[in-house]
Motif scaffolding. Structure first.
Motif, PDB file in Angstrom:
ATOM      1  N   GLU A 173       0.831  -1.190   0.000  1.00 60.74           N
ATOM      2  CA  GLU A 173       0.000   0.000   0.000  1.00 60.74           C
ATOM      3  C   GLU A 173       0.876   1.254   0.000  1.00 60.74           C
ATOM      4  O   GLU A 173       1.857   1.338   0.735  1.00 60.74           O
ATOM      5  CB  GLU A 173      -0.937  -0.001   1.204  1.00 60.74           C
ATOM      6  CG  GLU A 173      -2.042  -1.028   1.092  1.00 60.74           C
ATOM      7  CD  GLU A 173      -3.135  -0.811   2.121  1.00 60.74           C
ATOM      8  OE1 GLU A 173      -3.011   0.137   2.935  1.00 60.74           O
ATOM      9  OE2 GLU A 173      -4.094  -1.580   2.117  1.00 60.74           O
ATOM     10  N   LEU A 174       0.488   2.207  -0.812  1.00 57.13           N
ATOM     11  CA  LEU A 174       1.236   3.439  -0.955  1.00 57.13           C
ATOM     12  C   LEU A 174       0.359   4.646  -0.667  1.00 57.13           C
ATOM     13  O   LEU A 174      -0.869   4.554  -0.676  1.00 57.13           O
ATOM     14  CB  LEU A 174       1.801   3.549  -2.376  1.00 57.13           C
ATOM     15  CG  LEU A 174       2.758   2.454  -2.825  1.00 57.13           C
ATOM     16  CD1 LEU A 174       3.121   2.649  -4.295  1.00 57.13           C
ATOM     17  CD2 LEU A 174       4.005   2.417  -1.956  1.00 57.13           C
ATOM     18  N   ARG A 175       1.008   5.789  -0.441  1.00 56.18           N
ATOM     19  CA  ARG A 175       0.316   7.052  -0.281  1.00 56.18           C
ATOM     20  C   ARG A 175       0.281   7.766  -1.633  1.00 56.18           C
ATOM     21  O   ARG A 175       1.178   7.588  -2.456  1.00 56.18           O
ATOM     22  CB  ARG A 175       1.048   7.958   0.716  1.00 56.18           C
ATOM     23  CG  ARG A 175       1.350   7.330   2.062  1.00 56.18           C
ATOM     24  CD  ARG A 175       2.338   8.201   2.806  1.00 56.18           C
ATOM     25  NE  ARG A 175       3.565   8.365   2.028  1.00 56.18           N
ATOM     26  CZ  ARG A 175       4.458   9.332   2.237  1.00 56.18           C
ATOM     27  NH1 ARG A 175       4.248  10.232   3.180  1.00 56.18           N
ATOM     28  NH2 ARG A 175       5.553   9.414   1.491  1.00 56.18           N
ATOM     29  N   VAL A 176      -0.720   8.600  -1.848  1.00 56.41           N
ATOM     30  CA  VAL A 176      -0.770   9.385  -3.077  1.00 56.41           C
ATOM     31  C   VAL A 176       0.468  10.266  -3.180  1.00 56.41           C
ATOM     32  O   VAL A 176       1.017  10.459  -4.270  1.00 56.41           O
ATOM     33  CB  VAL A 176      -2.054  10.247  -3.118  1.00 56.41           C
ATOM     34  CG1 VAL A 176      -2.024  11.191  -4.313  1.00 56.41           C
ATOM     35  CG2 VAL A 176      -3.279   9.360  -3.197  1.00 56.41           C
ATOM     36  N   SER A 177       0.934  10.767  -2.055  1.00 55.56           N
ATOM     37  CA  SER A 177       2.122  11.630  -2.081  1.00 55.56           C
ATOM     38  C   SER A 177       3.360  10.886  -2.583  1.00 55.56           C
ATOM     39  O   SER A 177       4.315  11.508  -3.064  1.00 55.56           O
ATOM     40  CB  SER A 177       2.396  12.224  -0.698  1.00 55.56           C
ATOM     41  OG  SER A 177       2.574  11.209   0.264  1.00 55.56           O
ATOM     42  N   ALA A 222       6.548   1.424 -10.231  1.00 49.18           N
ATOM     43  CA  ALA A 222       7.967   1.733 -10.018  1.00 49.18           C
ATOM     44  C   ALA A 222       8.270   1.900  -8.528  1.00 49.18           C
ATOM     45  O   ALA A 222       9.301   1.424  -8.031  1.00 49.18           O
ATOM     46  CB  ALA A 222       8.341   2.998 -10.778  1.00 49.18           C
ATOM     47  N   VAL A 223       7.376   2.557  -7.805  1.00 51.34           N
ATOM     48  CA  VAL A 223       7.583   2.727  -6.361  1.00 51.34           C
ATOM     49  C   VAL A 223       7.539   1.380  -5.657  1.00 51.34           C
ATOM     50  O   VAL A 223       8.355   1.094  -4.776  1.00 51.34           O
ATOM     51  CB  VAL A 223       6.531   3.681  -5.758  1.00 51.34           C
ATOM     52  CG1 VAL A 223       6.711   3.770  -4.241  1.00 51.34           C
ATOM     53  CG2 VAL A 223       6.646   5.072  -6.375  1.00 51.34           C
ATOM     54  N   ARG A 224       6.615   0.521  -6.059  1.00 56.38           N
ATOM     55  CA  ARG A 224       6.522  -0.795  -5.416  1.00 56.38           C
ATOM     56  C   ARG A 224       7.776  -1.633  -5.693  1.00 56.38           C
ATOM     57  O   ARG A 224       8.256  -2.339  -4.811  1.00 56.38           O
ATOM     58  CB  ARG A 224       5.265  -1.524  -5.901  1.00 56.38           C
ATOM     59  CG  ARG A 224       3.982  -0.905  -5.346  1.00 56.38           C
ATOM     60  CD  ARG A 224       2.751  -1.770  -5.575  1.00 56.38           C
ATOM     61  NE  ARG A 224       1.640  -1.204  -4.833  1.00 56.38           N
ATOM     62  CZ  ARG A 224       0.681  -0.441  -5.372  1.00 56.38           C
ATOM     63  NH1 ARG A 224       0.689  -0.182  -6.663  1.00 56.38           N
ATOM     64  NH2 ARG A 224      -0.280   0.058  -4.619  1.00 56.38           N
ATOM     65  N   ARG A 225       8.305  -1.541  -6.891  1.00 57.40           N
ATOM     66  CA  ARG A 225       9.540  -2.272  -7.188  1.00 57.40           C
ATOM     67  C   ARG A 225      10.700  -1.724  -6.362  1.00 57.40           C
ATOM     68  O   ARG A 225      11.560  -2.476  -5.892  1.00 57.40           O
ATOM     69  CB  ARG A 225       9.851  -2.191  -8.684  1.00 57.40           C
ATOM     70  CG  ARG A 225       8.905  -3.015  -9.550  1.00 57.40           C
ATOM     71  CD  ARG A 225       9.426  -3.152 -10.971  1.00 57.40           C
ATOM     72  NE  ARG A 225       9.490  -1.863 -11.640  1.00 57.40           N
ATOM     73  CZ  ARG A 225       8.465  -1.310 -12.293  1.00 57.40           C
ATOM     74  NH1 ARG A 225       7.280  -1.916 -12.324  1.00 57.40           N
ATOM     75  NH2 ARG A 225       8.618  -0.149 -12.904  1.00 57.40           N
ATOM     76  N   LEU A 226      10.710  -0.419  -6.187  1.00 54.26           N
ATOM     77  CA  LEU A 226      11.738   0.216  -5.359  1.00 54.26           C
ATOM     78  C   LEU A 226      11.672  -0.305  -3.922  1.00 54.26           C
ATOM     79  O   LEU A 226      12.688  -0.634  -3.310  1.00 54.26           O
ATOM     80  CB  LEU A 226      11.535   1.732  -5.400  1.00 54.26           C
ATOM     81  CG  LEU A 226      12.479   2.660  -4.645  1.00 54.26           C
ATOM     82  CD1 LEU A 226      12.472   4.040  -5.302  1.00 54.26           C
ATOM     83  CD2 LEU A 226      12.085   2.814  -3.182  1.00 54.26           C
ATOM     84  N   VAL A 227      10.443  -0.376  -3.392  1.00 55.56           N
ATOM     85  CA  VAL A 227      10.255  -0.847  -2.013  1.00 55.56           C
ATOM     86  C   VAL A 227      10.646  -2.315  -1.890  1.00 55.56           C
ATOM     87  O   VAL A 227      11.309  -2.728  -0.930  1.00 55.56           O
ATOM     88  CB  VAL A 227       8.796  -0.627  -1.568  1.00 55.56           C
ATOM     89  CG1 VAL A 227       8.559  -1.246  -0.190  1.00 55.56           C
ATOM     90  CG2 VAL A 227       8.470   0.869  -1.527  1.00 55.56           C
ATOM     91  N   GLU A 228      10.232  -3.119  -2.861  1.00 63.38           N
ATOM     92  CA  GLU A 228      10.545  -4.545  -2.821  1.00 63.38           C
ATOM     93  C   GLU A 228      12.049  -4.798  -2.907  1.00 63.38           C
ATOM     94  O   GLU A 228      12.586  -5.688  -2.250  1.00 63.38           O
ATOM     95  CB  GLU A 228       9.824  -5.260  -3.961  1.00 63.38           C
ATOM     96  CG  GLU A 228       8.310  -5.346  -3.760  1.00 63.38           C
ATOM     97  CD  GLU A 228       7.593  -5.831  -5.001  1.00 63.38           C
ATOM     98  OE1 GLU A 228       8.257  -5.951  -6.060  1.00 63.38           O
ATOM     99  OE2 GLU A 228       6.375  -6.080  -4.925  1.00 63.38           O
ATOM    100  N   ALA A 229      12.743  -4.010  -3.732  1.00 59.24           N
ATOM    101  CA  ALA A 229      14.189  -4.179  -3.874  1.00 59.24           C
ATOM    102  C   ALA A 229      14.926  -3.768  -2.609  1.00 59.24           C
ATOM    103  O   ALA A 229      15.956  -4.363  -2.258  1.00 59.24           O
ATOM    104  CB  ALA A 229      14.692  -3.364  -5.067  1.00 59.24           C
TER     105      ALA A 229
END
Length: 208
Positions: free
Chosen positions: A11-15, A166-173
């Motif tokens: 889960e991510l924030r809109v920001s 892209a943000v989710r891949r960043l977090v997963e990495a």
């Protein structure tokens, strides 16, 4: 499924959308390596401007938005399990002509690209939560209080999904991404002290 988009697991924030466009390290610090942020003068000034505009907006006519009858709902919490996204929208204008998300931004120039994609993300959340179609939103720019209408186009929606992917891949990495190439952004960044490869003036330093 669209390129760069996957079923949400994180889960991510809109920001996070806006911040990723500004500098990928900001969503990294928030989601992967939570650290204490330095409250900068720019952040404090933006908060004051935001509070002033919030009060003034409650008395403002909808005519400046090109709208007639309607109501404004402030600080609207939005969440979509399907998008894996949540946020607090500054203002939602509800009229017989449709629903219009509104975000207040402190800038002396034109709205940043990240501001526009953040607004598109909010429009997608409004659609998910309220089962409506959003075709336009607005950015209110302060201190000039200029209103910019932003069309919510299919291409922009697709790009928001790519950014979320892209943000989710960043977090997963879990690895620190490269800093923004626009080094002027580093000067007043609340996370600057944690970027050991960026000098105080925003220059990249070689770590040995």
């Amino acid at each position: 499924m669209s390129e760069g988009w996957r079923e949400p697991g994180i889960e991510l924030r809109v920001s996070d959308v806006k911040q990723y466009v500004y500098c990928p390290r900001i969503p990294y610090y928030h989601n992967v390596l939570p650290v204490e942020r330095k409250v900068t003068y720019k952040m404090q000034a933006a908060r004051v401007e935001h509070e002033v505009l919030d009060r003034l907006e409650k008395r403002r006519s909808l005519v400046k938005y090109g709208l007639d009858l309607g109501e404004r709902r402030f600080h609207v919490p939005l969440y979509s399990p399907r998008l894996g996204l949540h946020g607090l929208l500054d203002c939602l204008v509800v009229t017989p002509a449709g629903h219009f998300p509104v975000e207040f931004k402190v800038t002396s120039g034109e709205p940043a690209v990240g501001h526009k994609y953040q607004l598109v993300a909010y429009a997608m959340l409004v659609e998910e939560c309220m089962r409506v179609t959003v075709r336009h939103g607005f950015l209110v720019l302060v201190p000039g209080r200029r209103i910019v209408e932003v069309p919510i186009m299919p291409g922009a929606r697709l790009h928001v999904k790519r950014l979320l992917g892209a943000v989710r891949r960043l977090v997963e990495a879990g690895r620190l991404p490269a800093a923004t190439r626009v080094r002027g952004r580093c000067t007043d960044c609340e996370y600057r002290n944690y970027c050991l490869d960026v000098a105080p003036g925003g220059r990249v330093m070689l770590l040995r």
